[in-house]
Motif scaffolding. Structure first.
Motif, short mmCIF file in Angstrom:
data_model
loop_
_atom_site.label_atom_id
_atom_site.label_comp_id
_atom_site.label_asym_id
_atom_site.label_seq_id
_atom_site.Cartn_x
_atom_site.Cartn_y
_atom_site.Cartn_z
N THR A 153 58.30 -21.26 -13.32
CA THR A 153 57.71 -19.92 -13.16
C THR A 153 57.41 -19.62 -11.70
O THR A 153 57.61 -18.49 -11.25
N ASP A 154 56.98 -20.62 -10.93
CA ASP A 154 56.79 -20.40 -9.49
C ASP A 154 58.11 -19.94 -8.86
O ASP A 154 58.13 -19.05 -8.00
N ILE A 155 59.22 -20.57 -9.27
CA ILE A 155 60.54 -20.22 -8.72
C ILE A 155 60.88 -18.78 -9.06
O ILE A 155 61.28 -17.99 -8.20
N ILE A 156 60.69 -18.41 -10.32
CA ILE A 156 61.00 -17.04 -10.76
C ILE A 156 60.13 -16.04 -9.98
O ILE A 156 60.63 -15.02 -9.48
N ASN A 157 58.86 -16.33 -9.85
CA ASN A 157 57.95 -15.42 -9.15
C ASN A 157 58.27 -15.35 -7.67
O ASN A 157 58.14 -14.30 -7.04
N TYR A 158 58.69 -16.48 -7.10
CA TYR A 158 59.00 -16.50 -5.66
C TYR A 158 60.15 -15.54 -5.35
O TYR A 158 60.10 -14.79 -4.37
N VAL A 159 61.18 -15.56 -6.19
CA VAL A 159 62.35 -14.69 -5.94
C VAL A 159 61.91 -13.22 -5.97
O VAL A 159 62.38 -12.42 -5.16
N ALA A 160 61.00 -12.89 -6.87
CA ALA A 160 60.53 -11.49 -6.96
C ALA A 160 59.89 -11.05 -5.65
O ALA A 160 60.04 -9.90 -5.23
N GLU A 161 59.20 -11.96 -5.00
CA GLU A 161 58.45 -11.61 -3.78
C GLU A 161 59.29 -11.71 -2.51
O GLU A 161 59.01 -11.07 -1.51
N SER A 162 60.33 -12.55 -2.54
CA SER A 162 61.09 -12.86 -1.32
C SER A 162 61.97 -11.69 -0.89
O SER A 162 62.54 -10.98 -1.72
N ARG A 163 62.13 -11.55 0.42
CA ARG A 163 63.04 -10.52 0.94
C ARG A 163 64.46 -11.06 1.06
O ARG A 163 65.40 -10.31 1.35
N ALA A 164 64.64 -12.36 0.85
CA ALA A 164 65.99 -12.96 0.97
C ALA A 164 66.92 -12.41 -0.11
O ALA A 164 66.46 -11.99 -1.19
N LYS A 165 68.22 -12.43 0.19
CA LYS A 165 69.21 -11.92 -0.78
C LYS A 165 69.94 -13.08 -1.47
O LYS A 165 70.63 -12.89 -2.47
N GLN A 166 69.83 -14.26 -0.88
CA GLN A 166 70.62 -15.40 -1.36
C GLN A 166 69.70 -16.63 -1.52
O GLN A 166 68.86 -16.88 -0.66
N PHE A 167 69.92 -17.37 -2.60
CA PHE A 167 69.06 -18.52 -2.88
C PHE A 167 69.91 -19.70 -3.36
O PHE A 167 70.88 -19.52 -4.09
N ILE A 168 69.49 -20.90 -2.98
CA ILE A 168 70.10 -22.13 -3.52
C ILE A 168 69.10 -22.67 -4.56
O ILE A 168 67.92 -22.84 -4.25
N LEU A 169 69.60 -22.91 -5.77
CA LEU A 169 68.70 -23.38 -6.83
C LEU A 169 68.79 -24.89 -7.00
O LEU A 169 69.86 -25.43 -7.28
N GLY A 170 67.66 -25.56 -6.87
CA GLY A 170 67.58 -27.00 -7.12
C GLY A 170 66.86 -27.24 -8.42
O GLY A 170 65.74 -27.76 -8.46
N SER A 171 67.51 -26.85 -9.51
CA SER A 171 66.92 -27.05 -10.84
C SER A 171 68.03 -26.94 -11.88
O SER A 171 69.21 -26.83 -11.53
N GLU A 172 67.65 -26.93 -13.14
CA GLU A 172 68.65 -26.96 -14.22
C GLU A 172 69.57 -25.73 -14.16
O GLU A 172 69.13 -24.61 -13.86
N CYS A 173 70.84 -25.95 -14.49
CA CYS A 173 71.89 -24.94 -14.30
C CYS A 173 71.56 -23.59 -14.97
O CYS A 173 71.76 -22.53 -14.38
N ASP A 174 71.06 -23.64 -16.20
CA ASP A 174 70.88 -22.37 -16.92
C ASP A 174 69.69 -21.56 -16.44
O ASP A 174 69.57 -20.38 -16.81
#
Ligand code: SF4
Length: 346
Positions: A255-276
């Motif tokens: 949930t921290d990851i999901i919430n972080y994306v909502a707040e971030s101004r970045a357009k691109q992210f590398i995910l270090g977690s489960e594929c789905d």
């Protein structure tokens, strides 16, 4: 089959980056429609984890089958509010056990009893009893990724979302944290800095997150220098130390990851977690790009839409016991208090 339901469901899957052949799609839509009808007939609800394949993550309101989609903590909270007669848990066994402890009078079904977890299997209740003998009086924090018998030996449970708050709130200058050694080491950095406490760790690890090595993440950082990093607490501490400082990003729970994306101004992210979780993020943030080294949890993937349908078909028949979570009274009573304490930090 309802045209509105199937088209809404297909659109949602496309938004999550899933494309299928016409024949595959038809079979899938038939199963979805049957599950929606069975849920109504049998007064059942479906709780689904973010690591399930995308087909199980679409909400009922969007034409899918899930009544609630969430992380371990969100699913535990949802389990306390269930009014239906039965829960079909699309997650892994320790999660379904937690739902049963929180709802002892209701049936909880797991569509595959093979849906285990390398963390939950790394430690037994007897291991915890021995640890308590070795470190008398030291509080025991059991990560939610443990079986109910193991939880029953702990003082408090936690999820990745509230582990830090719980570790900081416990009395004393030491605590036992089990079973994820990497999450423990990542947490220890913050706990030590903020409270001075030491953590005694167990040597379990998540077979998905432990694969995110520094070299794997650094290679992606070279290819996508603008991308921010989204890493789960269970990723090895040396990866966190060597990669997170090179770009913006977050170390946290799902949930921290999901919430972080909502707040971030970045357009691109590398995910270090489960594929789905990548499918979840694509569905939620269609204008952002997610680079996902696709490592799937083999336990979570034991459960698919067809096994979920089979479990619902079995509900209320002699076949039901193949799917039903049954725990002894003593285990349920023992695990209840540590789980309840965890929910107080929700
Ligand atoms: S992703 Fe890791 S922690 Fe989660 S169920 Fe799979 S093995 Fe267990």
């Amino acid at each position: 089959m309802s045209v509105i339901t199937s088209s809404a469901y297909s659109r949602k899957l496309q938004a999550m980056g899933i494309s299928r052949s016409v024949a595959e799609n038809q079979t899938l839509l038939e199963a979805v429609e049957e599950i929606r009808e069975l849920k109504q007939q049998k007064r059942a609800v479906i709780l689904s984890h973010y690591y399930m394949s995308a087909e199980l993550q679409v909400n009922h309101a969007d034409g899918g089958v899930a009544d609630f989609v969430g992380d371990s903590l969100g699913l535990s909270v949802a389990a306390t509010k269930i009014e239906a007669d039965a829960v079909v848990f699309c997650g892994v066994k320790f999660m379904a056990e937690t739902a049963k402890v929180l709802n002892p009078s209701r049936k909880v079904l797991l569509p595959s009893m093979l849906a285990g977890c390398s963390l939950a299997e790394s430690i037994t209740a007897e291991d915890v009893r021995l640890l308590k003998k070795k470190y008398p009086g030291v509080p025991v924090v059991a990560y939610i990724n443990t079986y109910a018998e193991t939880k029953a030996e702990a003082d408090v449970c936690c999820t990745s979302r509230n582990a830090l708050a719980i570790a900081k709130a416990l009395p004393g200058d030491q605590l036992i944290f089990l079973p994820d050694q990497f999450m423990g080491k990542n947490l220890q950095v913050r706990v030590k800095a903020e409270t001075g406490k030491d953590m005694i760790l167990w040597e379990g690890s998540c077979e998905v997150h432990e694969q995110f090595s520094p070299s794997k993440i650094m290679g992606l950082q070279m290819m996508y220098p603008e991308a921010e990093l989204l890493v789960h607490w269970e990723v090895p501490d040396e990866t966190v130390a060597s990669t997170l400082s090179r770009s913006g990003g977050v170390l946290g729970s799902t949930t921290d990851i999901i919430n972080y994306v909502a707040e971030s101004r970045a357009k691109q992210f590398i995910l270090g977690s489960e594929c789905d979780l990548g499918a979840t993020l694509r569905g939620m943030y269609p204008h952002k790009e997610f680079i996902v080294p696709c490592i799937r949890c083999p336990h979570m993937k034991q459960i698919d839409i067809f096994r979920t349908r089979d479990a619902l078909r079995a509900l209320g028949t002699a076949q039901e016991e193949l799917y039903r979570i049954d725990l002894s009274e003593s285990v349920m009573q023992g695990a209840y208090l540590p789980i309840k304490r965890m929910l107080e930090f929700a």
